[in-house]
Design an enzyme around this catalytic site. Sequence first.
Site, PDB file in Angstrom:
ATOM      1  N   GLY A 101       0.825  -1.203   0.000  1.00  0.00           N
ATOM      2  CA  GLY A 101       0.000   0.000   0.000  1.00  0.00           C
ATOM      3  C   GLY A 101       0.852   1.243   0.000  1.00  0.00           C
ATOM      4  O   GLY A 101       2.065   1.203   0.245  1.00  0.00           O
ATOM      5  N   PRO A 102       0.231   2.395  -0.274  1.00  0.00           N
ATOM      6  CA  PRO A 102       0.965   3.655  -0.297  1.00  0.00           C
ATOM      7  C   PRO A 102       1.266   4.172   1.100  1.00  0.00           C
ATOM      8  O   PRO A 102       0.646   3.767   2.083  1.00  0.00           O
ATOM      9  CB  PRO A 102      -0.001   4.589  -1.029  1.00  0.00           C
ATOM     10  CG  PRO A 102      -1.357   4.059  -0.654  1.00  0.00           C
ATOM     11  CD  PRO A 102      -1.188   2.568  -0.594  1.00  0.00           C
ATOM     12  N   GLY A 103       2.225   5.077   1.156  1.00  0.00           N
ATOM     13  CA  GLY A 103       2.506   5.756   2.407  1.00  0.00           C
ATOM     14  C   GLY A 103       3.615   5.126   3.219  1.00  0.00           C
ATOM     15  O   GLY A 103       4.473   4.406   2.705  1.00  0.00           O
ATOM     16  N   SER A 134       9.958   3.167  -2.334  1.00  0.00           N
ATOM     17  CA  SER A 134      10.912   4.260  -2.142  1.00  0.00           C
ATOM     18  C   SER A 134      11.434   4.279  -0.711  1.00  0.00           C
ATOM     19  O   SER A 134      12.342   5.045  -0.394  1.00  0.00           O
ATOM     20  CB  SER A 134      10.249   5.604  -2.472  1.00  0.00           C
ATOM     21  OG  SER A 134       9.090   5.790  -1.695  1.00  0.00           O
ATOM     22  N   LEU A 135      10.846   3.459   0.167  1.00  0.00           N
ATOM     23  CA  LEU A 135      11.303   3.318   1.545  1.00  0.00           C
ATOM     24  C   LEU A 135      11.883   1.922   1.738  1.00  0.00           C
ATOM     25  O   LEU A 135      11.516   0.981   1.027  1.00  0.00           O
ATOM     26  CB  LEU A 135      10.148   3.529   2.528  1.00  0.00           C
ATOM     27  CG  LEU A 135       9.358   4.839   2.411  1.00  0.00           C
ATOM     28  CD1 LEU A 135       8.203   4.849   3.399  1.00  0.00           C
ATOM     29  CD2 LEU A 135      10.259   6.047   2.625  1.00  0.00           C
ATOM     30  N   CYS A 146       5.794  -5.729   1.087  1.00  0.00           N
ATOM     31  CA  CYS A 146       6.184  -4.328   0.876  1.00  0.00           C
ATOM     32  C   CYS A 146       5.909  -3.472   2.118  1.00  0.00           C
ATOM     33  O   CYS A 146       6.675  -3.508   3.069  1.00  0.00           O
ATOM     34  CB  CYS A 146       5.484  -3.773  -0.359  1.00  0.00           C
ATOM     35  SG  CYS A 146       6.267  -2.267  -1.025  1.00  0.00           S
ATOM     36  N   LEU A 147       4.819  -2.733   2.138  1.00  0.00           N
ATOM     37  CA  LEU A 147       4.470  -1.948   3.325  1.00  0.00           C
ATOM     38  C   LEU A 147       4.342  -2.866   4.538  1.00  0.00           C
ATOM     39  O   LEU A 147       4.672  -2.477   5.659  1.00  0.00           O
ATOM     40  CB  LEU A 147       3.161  -1.197   3.083  1.00  0.00           C
ATOM     41  CG  LEU A 147       2.683  -0.269   4.201  1.00  0.00           C
ATOM     42  CD1 LEU A 147       3.594   0.955   4.333  1.00  0.00           C
ATOM     43  CD2 LEU A 147       1.237   0.186   3.946  1.00  0.00           C
ATOM     44  N   GLU A 179       3.455 -10.865  -6.353  1.00  0.00           N
ATOM     45  CA  GLU A 179       2.285 -10.988  -7.227  1.00  0.00           C
ATOM     46  C   GLU A 179       2.477 -10.345  -8.584  1.00  0.00           C
ATOM     47  O   GLU A 179       1.636 -10.500  -9.485  1.00  0.00           O
ATOM     48  CB  GLU A 179       1.056 -10.364  -6.542  1.00  0.00           C
ATOM     49  CG  GLU A 179       0.957  -8.845  -6.607  1.00  0.00           C
ATOM     50  CD  GLU A 179       1.909  -8.102  -5.679  1.00  0.00           C
ATOM     51  OE1 GLU A 179       1.921  -6.860  -5.706  1.00  0.00           O
ATOM     52  OE2 GLU A 179       2.650  -8.770  -4.922  1.00  0.00           O
ATOM     53  N   HIS A 184       7.428  -7.448  -4.703  1.00  0.00           N
ATOM     54  CA  HIS A 184       6.035  -7.808  -4.976  1.00  0.00           C
ATOM     55  C   HIS A 184       5.972  -9.188  -5.620  1.00  0.00           C
ATOM     56  O   HIS A 184       6.169  -9.328  -6.831  1.00  0.00           O
ATOM     57  CB  HIS A 184       5.382  -6.762  -5.885  1.00  0.00           C
ATOM     58  CG  HIS A 184       4.997  -5.514  -5.174  1.00  0.00           C
ATOM     59  ND1 HIS A 184       3.697  -5.082  -5.067  1.00  0.00           N
ATOM     60  CD2 HIS A 184       5.751  -4.606  -4.504  1.00  0.00           C
ATOM     61  CE1 HIS A 184       3.662  -3.961  -4.373  1.00  0.00           C
ATOM     62  NE2 HIS A 184       4.904  -3.650  -4.018  1.00  0.00           N
ATOM     63  N   GLN A 236       7.832  -3.485   5.911  1.00  0.00           N
ATOM     64  CA  GLN A 236       8.330  -2.300   6.596  1.00  0.00           C
ATOM     65  C   GLN A 236       7.677  -2.141   7.962  1.00  0.00           C
ATOM     66  O   GLN A 236       8.345  -1.801   8.947  1.00  0.00           O
ATOM     67  CB  GLN A 236       8.082  -1.065   5.731  1.00  0.00           C
ATOM     68  CG  GLN A 236       8.847  -1.082   4.409  1.00  0.00           C
ATOM     69  CD  GLN A 236       8.321  -0.068   3.415  1.00  0.00           C
ATOM     70  OE1 GLN A 236       7.524   0.793   3.752  1.00  0.00           O
ATOM     71  NE2 GLN A 236       8.767  -0.169   2.159  1.00  0.00           N
TER      72      GLN A 236
END
Length: 788
Positions: A62-64, A142-143, A93-94, A187, A185, A97
């Site tokens: 997800g974003p953020g 990007s993180l 991903c997120l 998927e 990712h 993190q």
Amino acid sequence: MTQESHRILLIDSYDSFTYNLASLCRRAIPGCSIHIIKNDQLDLSTLLPFLDCFSAIVVGPGPGSPEVAEDIGLVRDLWKIQEEHLLPIFGVCLGLQSLAIEFGACLKRLSTVKHGQVSRVVHIGADLFKGVGEVNAVRYHSLHVELYGHSAIEELAYANDEGENGKVVMALRHKTRPLWAVQYHPESVLTGGGGIEVLINFWRLAQIWNQAHGRVIRQWDEQTADLFGSSWPVLRQPPTSPSHHVVRSVATTVLKLPHLLMPTICELFGVTDETSPFVLLDSASQPGRFSIIGCLSSQSPRITYSIGDSFVHLEERNSCSQIDLQSRDIWSWLASFMNQRKTTGGSPNVPFWGGLVGYLSYELGVQSLDVLPKPQADHSRHPDVNFVFVERSIVLDTTCGDIYIQSIIEDDADWLANTVMRLQAAAQKLTCTTNSTLSSTKATANTSTVTLPDRELYKSRINIAKEHLFSGDSYELCLTANTRIALNDPLAQKPSQHHSPSWQRYKHLREINPAPHAAYLRLHPTTLLASSPERFLSFSRPPNATYQLRPIKGTIRTGPGITRAFAEQALRGSKKEVAENLMIVDLIRHDLHGVIGEDVQVKQFCSVEEYKTVWQLVSVIEGRPVEGMEETNGRHANGALGWEVLRRSLPPGQDLQFSNQSILISCIGSMTGAPKKRSVEILHTLEDEERSIYSGVFGYWCVGGGGDWSVTIRSCFKYDDTYGCASHTSRPVIHPLNKQVSLKPEHWVIGAGGAITALSDPDAEWEEMIVKLQSVLRVFGAAIPRGN
């Protein structure tokens, strides 16, 4: 515990790849049920009593940032739940993190962001990677996280970005708890070796842990079903037709008149009458094939709708009514409208027999994402839905010259016979006329006033967009702005029943910029001239319909020395072009998976195709619904599933615009960005006004159940409420027979923009937008103001 009882809870952080992950889980865990909730849908206290209904949790991307509560929702609470509720969790991903920072890792920004990049992943060959060989994984981030020696988590895999970012963690696990995660990712369509293989290993590890700890999966009951809803995919039934509905049939006559061109046919059937509606969907170049002309009359139903209204305008038989939507939205109302007009018996060679033709605005798609449209006080706002129901049509097969004359009106033989005679007479006249030439459509110099967006403001917003990209909010943002033209054009002699300035402009547009998906739509108060190079979505007639999208990202013009080998190197050899195409492909797969389920395949990825004037980098994504999805009460619905795919895919996740100033043509990959919802929210803060028709879609929904929709780009449109239904206008309406139409300046809008990436240069992006504007401005004999 039987295989059918396995239930997986997938937590969606408002990502645009979630359904791809759901599909991967279904393939890795055959027979499992996937239940999807948003990360802010439930709080932990509500969720905890139901965790023993699930075999495992998958935390999607997800974003953020995982450090922002609104971005991560309840996910941060899952990693430290008490032992009695503990169950296996896999993060992506997120998710990785979030897991890492909850156990002491440090979150940092990458020096060089990785959006759509494929990296070689070095792994330990055990645990998640048991039996896994070489891994080449797609990254959208990007993180990243940095681990410390005394952490409770340990690294399982990494990527070496060498001079860019150095060593970057790609997978990890908790040392004592059943928690695993990957940064890349799995998927994505291009992830190889670390996709389904890793999910299968996670499921193996999860089962071992559940058995070792004596977890008993509680039976699914009514209370649980109410809270979590149906498992994915949710089968949405099309609306039921009224019991008294009689299916229509198509009457068709075929002529072979290869020298009778589309503009001539249009001018035979009313296009020069500016006071009346007219619709043309035009295949002006390859690979387009069929051009569709609506033969309209005062009886032709017109449908318009504006966001915020509780009713639909329906104009037919010289009267206009407002129909209350009641509890329905505009999408379901139109589905019911079409389901009552199901038609059979047309030529299988022709994709369109009759049906709705028109456009849907960008804002209508934004509304589908549950994002509030921008407030607008302008009374001259274009309808968000503007359709005419075409009952008589002429379809030209541009590959062989066959002309199909069609009617779905009962006992319409006289019109068919008369139309045949008119076309044959026109063809005979062309045959007898020697040395005939088409009149020039070129726009001459005029007193046009071109108002561009503010250059410095646009550039400053590019920098703001880039900051969002660096902070993890989006992978790409399509920043756009409107250019306005006010003109008193010598081409625009007084409009009348015999002269249409907008038609002359469209003919000039198709001459200078022919496109496979072009359109001339005169649906008062809106007139749209479009020259789109790219199909957005097509769906064939049921049963067994195919839903296809063909995103193009990367184009190079043909010419001396431009061989296939050269084109392959310039296009497939470009990491940037492939990365942006990949992002679109993954986003499209998600949109299709969300509606029709598992059967979505990438039939072609980044293949170089040759056309008349260009080489293009094209991918093909196709989906087929599960058995029964297209039916209502045992009968095939009239394309309602395709309509639902369109609704769930808007705003467009693909687009292409190109400059004619160089061999390699500059393209943008999306009209929004990805993840789509967050990107749209960001763009709301960066764009001052509605996009309106620009960035929406135009096309048709056939009464036989098929449909074809293109992205509204390389276009211009104007608002003119001089003609049409009085209920739609803010001033007196000119009756079609009244020739005393006052001449006033025309006001046109051209939307343009570009895909902002982490590498975008504001000056270069501004220049690219200006180049895109120039081809459309030529239609008006206008030019970019000096100093811009």
